[in-house]
Design a protein around this motif. Structure first.
Motif, PDB file in Angstrom:
ATOM      1  N   ASN A  40      -3.051   9.323   2.699  1.00 12.53           N
ATOM      2  CA  ASN A  40      -2.431  10.438   3.165  1.00 12.53           C
ATOM      3  C   ASN A  40      -1.532  11.097   1.792  1.00 12.53           C
ATOM      4  N   ASN A  41      -2.574  11.512   0.914  1.00 15.41           N
ATOM      5  CA  ASN A  41      -1.959  12.023  -0.410  1.00 15.41           C
ATOM      6  C   ASN A  41      -1.183  13.377   0.018  1.00 15.41           C
ATOM      7  N   TYR A  43       0.825  14.015   2.646  1.00 21.21           N
ATOM      8  CA  TYR A  43       1.712  13.813   3.636  1.00 21.21           C
ATOM      9  C   TYR A  43       3.164  14.931   3.645  1.00 21.21           C
ATOM     10  N   SER A  45       6.706  15.597   5.591  1.00 22.59           N
ATOM     11  CA  SER A  45       7.726  14.899   6.474  1.00 22.59           C
ATOM     12  C   SER A  45       8.346  15.949   6.849  1.00 22.59           C
ATOM     13  N   LEU A  98       3.955  12.499  -2.585  1.00 20.00           N
ATOM     14  CA  LEU A  98       3.937  11.484  -1.654  1.00 20.00           C
ATOM     15  C   LEU A  98       4.734  10.405  -1.790  1.00 20.00           C
ATOM     16  N   THR A 101       8.346  11.854  -1.203  1.00 18.39           N
ATOM     17  CA  THR A 101       8.643  12.052   0.145  1.00 18.39           C
ATOM     18  C   THR A 101       9.092  11.006   0.947  1.00 18.39           C
ATOM     19  N   MET A 102       8.066   9.656   0.597  1.00 16.02           N
ATOM     20  CA  MET A 102       8.506   8.440   1.362  1.00 16.02           C
ATOM     21  C   MET A 102       9.731   7.848   0.857  1.00 16.02           C
ATOM     22  N   ASP A 336      -2.246   6.693  -2.981  1.00 18.52           N
ATOM     23  CA  ASP A 336      -2.166   7.484  -1.651  1.00 18.52           C
ATOM     24  C   ASP A 336      -2.308   6.512  -0.259  1.00 18.52           C
ATOM     25  N   ALA A 338      -1.151   4.794   2.350  1.00 18.51           N
ATOM     26  CA  ALA A 338       0.070   4.442   2.522  1.00 18.51           C
ATOM     27  C   ALA A 338       0.188   3.123   3.332  1.00 18.51           C
TER      28      ALA A 338
END
Length: 363
Positions: A40-41, A43, A45, A98, A101-102, A336, A338
């Motif tokens: 999920n490179n 992604y 949010s 990614l 973001t996480m 990536d 996740a």
């Protein structure tokens, strides 16, 4: 890192890029990206706000990044921050965004950045290898974050993916403002250039690479065309090495392909030949023990072809340190996928070591 086929396997060291591509004109085996295991490179949010930011390094070169902020951020509160560096030859849109973001979803201010000479950051010519300037970019990012009203400058950590793992270590050795250092699927770019994987490159092969780069300098000094090297192949066939297949699936398919405005699909991931030998003089793990007592976390997959670098760094580092294994994960898996990336481990590490201390800014 975008794989260096000129270094793995060693018998291909002196193959020129055009010759390599000529070997790879057979019909493709892979027709699409392997999106399994939660790849999920790209992604995005809906819990965050994202803004493009830029700042200068000490050489007055503009460094560009993406700043990720929790939407529920409270006015007047200073937050811990994490700087995220992308794999060597990549850009911030590949893996670094990614991770940023996480981590921002988990309550941190997070900044992904383009290393100088790559992506949107300044530096000419493009795709140059400059390890010291790469490391400086992380210190410049600390400068930037530490001057923002919503960041606690006493709680800034760094996270380097692949080649950036060695760059953040290089930076942290001389910048104690980086309070906690984590790496994922790290490549020691110096050791990889000098010795190749599993020390499979001989001194004679190393000397031949250096000689080719020196010869190319004469060409470019006379106004000739810039030559590029290594990086990820643009086609694969039945004979393609498994490591190259691993990188191809990320960099050359919809899973992770991204071409910034400063580049072209033909040049992404490929450093210039004449600058790539600068990695021969790059020794990021020398004196790594001097980072102590600041903590270090090395994350690698049990199946990663690059695991030797995390093992070496862990062996050399002083306490506190931890080597965390991700069962069944390969090198690029941790870019990536996740479901494989140990977000809990990263969150616990940075929460513990970027905890507000008595007397710290914002306390």
């Amino acid at each position: 890192m975008a794989a260096s086929w000129s270094r793995t396997p060693p018998e291909f060291h002196m193959k020129k890029l055009l010759a390599l591509n000529a070997l790879l004109i057979s019909p493709l085996i892979a027709t699409g990206a392997d999106m399994s295991h939660g790849a999920n490179n790209f992604y995005i949010s809906d819990r965050l706000t994202t803004e493009k930011v830029s700042f200068n390094n000490q050489y007055q070169m503009k460094v560009v990044g993406n700043l990720f902020l929790p939407k529920d951020r409270q006015p007047g509160v200073k937050y811990p921050a994490i700087i995220v560096g992308h794999p060597m030859g990549a850009v911030k849109e590949q893996s670094a965004n990614l991770y940023a973001t996480m981590m921002a979803e988990r309550g941190f201010v997070a900044l992904s950045l383009d290393l100088p000479f790559w992506g949107e950051s300044e530096g000419q010519p493009r795709n140059v290898v400059a390890p010291d300037i790469y490391a400086e970019a992380f210190s410049a990012a600390v400068d930037y974050l530490g001057t923002q009203a919503f960041v606690d400058r006493e709680r800034i950590g760094v996270l380097g993916i692949c080649g950036s793992g060695s760059f953040v270590i290089s930076a942290a050795k001389i910048d104690p403002r980086m309070r906690a250092i984590a790496t994922v699927s790290m490549y020691d770019m110096g050791a990889a250039a000098r010795n190749a994987l599993n020390r499979s490159q001989t001194v004679e092969q190393r000397q031949a690479i250096i000689a080719e780069a020196a010869k190319q300098r004469w060409v470019e000094a006379a106004g000739g065309e810039t030559k590029y090297t290594s990086g990820t192949v643009h086609q694969i066939d039945a004979n393609t090495h498994p490591i190259q297949r691993e990188f191809y699936d990320f960099y050359r398919t919809s899973r992770g392909e991204f071409t910034p405005a400063s580049s072209s699909p033909e040049l992404t991931t490929h450093p210039t030949l004449t600058s790539n030998v600068k990695f021969m003089n790059f020794y990021p793990f020398n004196d790594i023990e001097t980072i102590s007592p600041r903590p270090m976390l090395f994350i690698t997959g049990t199946e990663a072809h690059s695991r030797e670098f995390s093992e070496d760094a862990y062996k050399r580092a002083a306490e506190p340190k931890e080597l965390h294994w991700v069962p069944g994960a390969g090198h690029v898996d941790l870019y990536d996928r996740a479901r494989l990336i140990p977000w809990g481990k990263l969150t616990a590490f940075f929460n513990q070591h970027l905890a507000r201390r008595a007397g710290a800014a914002g306390a």
